[in-house]
Write an enzyme that holds these catalytic residues in place. Sequence first.
Site, PDB file in Angstrom:
ATOM      1  N   LYS A  32      -9.806   0.101   0.181  1.00  0.00           N
ATOM      2  CA  LYS A  32      -8.681  -0.827   0.165  1.00  0.00           C
ATOM      3  C   LYS A  32      -9.061  -2.082   0.937  1.00  0.00           C
ATOM      4  O   LYS A  32      -9.506  -2.009   2.083  1.00  0.00           O
ATOM      5  CB  LYS A  32      -7.436  -0.203   0.798  1.00  0.00           C
ATOM      6  CG  LYS A  32      -6.224  -1.138   0.793  1.00  0.00           C
ATOM      7  CD  LYS A  32      -4.993  -0.476   1.379  1.00  0.00           C
ATOM      8  CE  LYS A  32      -4.991  -0.446   2.892  1.00  0.00           C
ATOM      9  NZ  LYS A  32      -4.760  -1.804   3.478  1.00  0.00           N
ATOM     10  N   ASP A  59      -4.905  -4.949  -1.672  1.00  0.00           N
ATOM     11  CA  ASP A  59      -3.593  -4.726  -1.077  1.00  0.00           C
ATOM     12  C   ASP A  59      -3.078  -6.011  -0.432  1.00  0.00           C
ATOM     13  O   ASP A  59      -3.196  -6.201   0.782  1.00  0.00           O
ATOM     14  CB  ASP A  59      -3.723  -3.594  -0.050  1.00  0.00           C
ATOM     15  CG  ASP A  59      -2.448  -3.337   0.733  1.00  0.00           C
ATOM     16  OD1 ASP A  59      -1.363  -3.561   0.176  1.00  0.00           O
ATOM     17  OD2 ASP A  59      -2.550  -2.899   1.901  1.00  0.00           O
ATOM     18  N   LEU A  60      -2.492  -6.902  -1.238  1.00  0.00           N
ATOM     19  CA  LEU A  60      -2.001  -8.179  -0.726  1.00  0.00           C
ATOM     20  C   LEU A  60      -0.482  -8.242  -0.651  1.00  0.00           C
ATOM     21  O   LEU A  60       0.072  -9.224  -0.159  1.00  0.00           O
ATOM     22  CB  LEU A  60      -2.532  -9.330  -1.590  1.00  0.00           C
ATOM     23  CG  LEU A  60      -4.053  -9.461  -1.628  1.00  0.00           C
ATOM     24  CD1 LEU A  60      -4.460 -10.679  -2.455  1.00  0.00           C
ATOM     25  CD2 LEU A  60      -4.655  -9.542  -0.231  1.00  0.00           C
ATOM     26  N   LYS A  61       0.198  -7.215  -1.159  1.00  0.00           N
ATOM     27  CA  LYS A  61       1.649  -7.067  -0.980  1.00  0.00           C
ATOM     28  C   LYS A  61       2.436  -8.318  -1.372  1.00  0.00           C
ATOM     29  O   LYS A  61       3.266  -8.832  -0.607  1.00  0.00           O
ATOM     30  CB  LYS A  61       1.967  -6.699   0.467  1.00  0.00           C
ATOM     31  CG  LYS A  61       1.355  -5.388   0.947  1.00  0.00           C
ATOM     32  CD  LYS A  61       1.728  -5.116   2.392  1.00  0.00           C
ATOM     33  CE  LYS A  61       1.262  -3.749   2.871  1.00  0.00           C
ATOM     34  NZ  LYS A  61      -0.215  -3.671   3.019  1.00  0.00           N
ATOM     35  N   ASP A  64       7.574 -12.767  -3.689  1.00  0.00           N
ATOM     36  CA  ASP A  64       8.028 -14.151  -3.796  1.00  0.00           C
ATOM     37  C   ASP A  64       8.898 -14.259  -5.041  1.00  0.00           C
ATOM     38  O   ASP A  64       9.186 -13.250  -5.693  1.00  0.00           O
ATOM     39  CB  ASP A  64       6.826 -15.098  -3.857  1.00  0.00           C
ATOM     40  CG  ASP A  64       7.107 -16.447  -3.209  1.00  0.00           C
ATOM     41  OD1 ASP A  64       8.144 -17.062  -3.554  1.00  0.00           O
ATOM     42  OD2 ASP A  64       6.304 -16.904  -2.385  1.00  0.00           O
ATOM     43  N   ILE A  65       9.286 -15.457  -5.413  1.00  0.00           N
ATOM     44  CA  ILE A  65      10.076 -15.622  -6.628  1.00  0.00           C
ATOM     45  C   ILE A  65       9.207 -15.235  -7.833  1.00  0.00           C
ATOM     46  O   ILE A  65       7.978 -15.304  -7.775  1.00  0.00           O
ATOM     47  CB  ILE A  65      10.618 -17.058  -6.767  1.00  0.00           C
ATOM     48  CG1 ILE A  65       9.469 -18.072  -6.906  1.00  0.00           C
ATOM     49  CG2 ILE A  65      11.509 -17.410  -5.580  1.00  0.00           C
ATOM     50  CD1 ILE A  65       9.945 -19.470  -7.246  1.00  0.00           C
ATOM     51  N   THR A 119       5.239   2.685   5.648  1.00  0.00           N
ATOM     52  CA  THR A 119       5.244   3.937   6.402  1.00  0.00           C
ATOM     53  C   THR A 119       5.491   3.725   7.894  1.00  0.00           C
ATOM     54  O   THR A 119       5.661   4.692   8.636  1.00  0.00           O
ATOM     55  CB  THR A 119       3.928   4.711   6.198  1.00  0.00           C
ATOM     56  OG1 THR A 119       2.809   3.840   6.431  1.00  0.00           O
ATOM     57  CG2 THR A 119       3.850   5.267   4.783  1.00  0.00           C
ATOM     58  N   GLY A 210      -6.967   5.063   7.016  1.00  0.00           N
ATOM     59  CA  GLY A 210      -7.593   3.984   7.751  1.00  0.00           C
ATOM     60  C   GLY A 210      -8.292   4.459   9.001  1.00  0.00           C
ATOM     61  O   GLY A 210      -9.405   4.977   8.961  1.00  0.00           O
ATOM     62  N   ARG A 211      -7.621   4.325  10.144  1.00  0.00           N
ATOM     63  CA  ARG A 211      -8.245   4.596  11.439  1.00  0.00           C
ATOM     64  C   ARG A 211      -8.809   6.006  11.607  1.00  0.00           C
ATOM     65  O   ARG A 211      -9.832   6.152  12.288  1.00  0.00           O
ATOM     66  CB  ARG A 211      -7.244   4.270  12.544  1.00  0.00           C
ATOM     67  CG  ARG A 211      -7.088   2.769  12.779  1.00  0.00           C
ATOM     68  CD  ARG A 211      -5.846   2.431  13.563  1.00  0.00           C
ATOM     69  NE  ARG A 211      -4.649   2.533  12.732  1.00  0.00           N
ATOM     70  CZ  ARG A 211      -3.421   2.200  13.143  1.00  0.00           C
ATOM     71  NH1 ARG A 211      -3.246   1.758  14.375  1.00  0.00           N
ATOM     72  NH2 ARG A 211      -2.398   2.299  12.334  1.00  0.00           N
TER      73      ARG A 211
END
Length: 233
Positions: A32, A59-61, A64-65, A119, A210-211
């Site tokens: 990711k 993963d840029l999430k 916007d309109i 999360t 991740g971690r």
Amino acid sequence: MAKDVIIACDFSDKRTVLDFLGTFGEIKPFVKIGMELFYAEGPDVVKEIKARGHKVFLDLKLHDIPNTVKKAMSVLSGYDVDITDLHAGGTCAMMRAAVEGLTRADGTRPLLVAITQLTSTDGESLKKDLLIDKPMEEVVEHYALNAKVSGLDGVVCSPLEAEKVHAACGKNFITVTPGIRFADGEAGDQKRITTPAKARELGSDYIVVGRPVTAAADPVKAYLRCVSEFLGK
């Protein structure tokens, strides 16, 4: 449906992430690429990681309109990524526009998933900060149904909600689930978490780790442990 473990490569520069991935040798984990790395290095880091044989979840999430998201997705469609995402909270109109923008002239596109609730969000913050009085599971299920009717392939949710999402949207509707921790690990800033083995039981299709891997003393060993627990291999 194929299941996989995705490593969240939340590093600040290309050299660090490439050195990290280099320790895996012939193993090519799904990775990711999030906002930190993408904003630091831009599209080149995506191309470099893909060229090395890795699948990529970008993963840029986006949120916007509809017109802005459509145009942004048309740019992302030119990247050879496997999954990308947006926030389901942007409404069905935004999600439909995203699908339209992401779809290439030949009809192909990456998988598109919608983030339901992060999360790091729990029931208390859902009500206090976001003024949403419904239970978390109900909110996630509703967002997932919106994503499905909007033409998306799945959602990002916690593993705790994966089973209900599949029950509402079907087994082929993808659940991408962060919030994964080993049983002997720390929760960190995540609230709705579980182990790789439990995520498998709950029906997660992809888990994002991740971690517990990137900060491990032996990342390869930690990754293989995660794969073993999640895929039962």
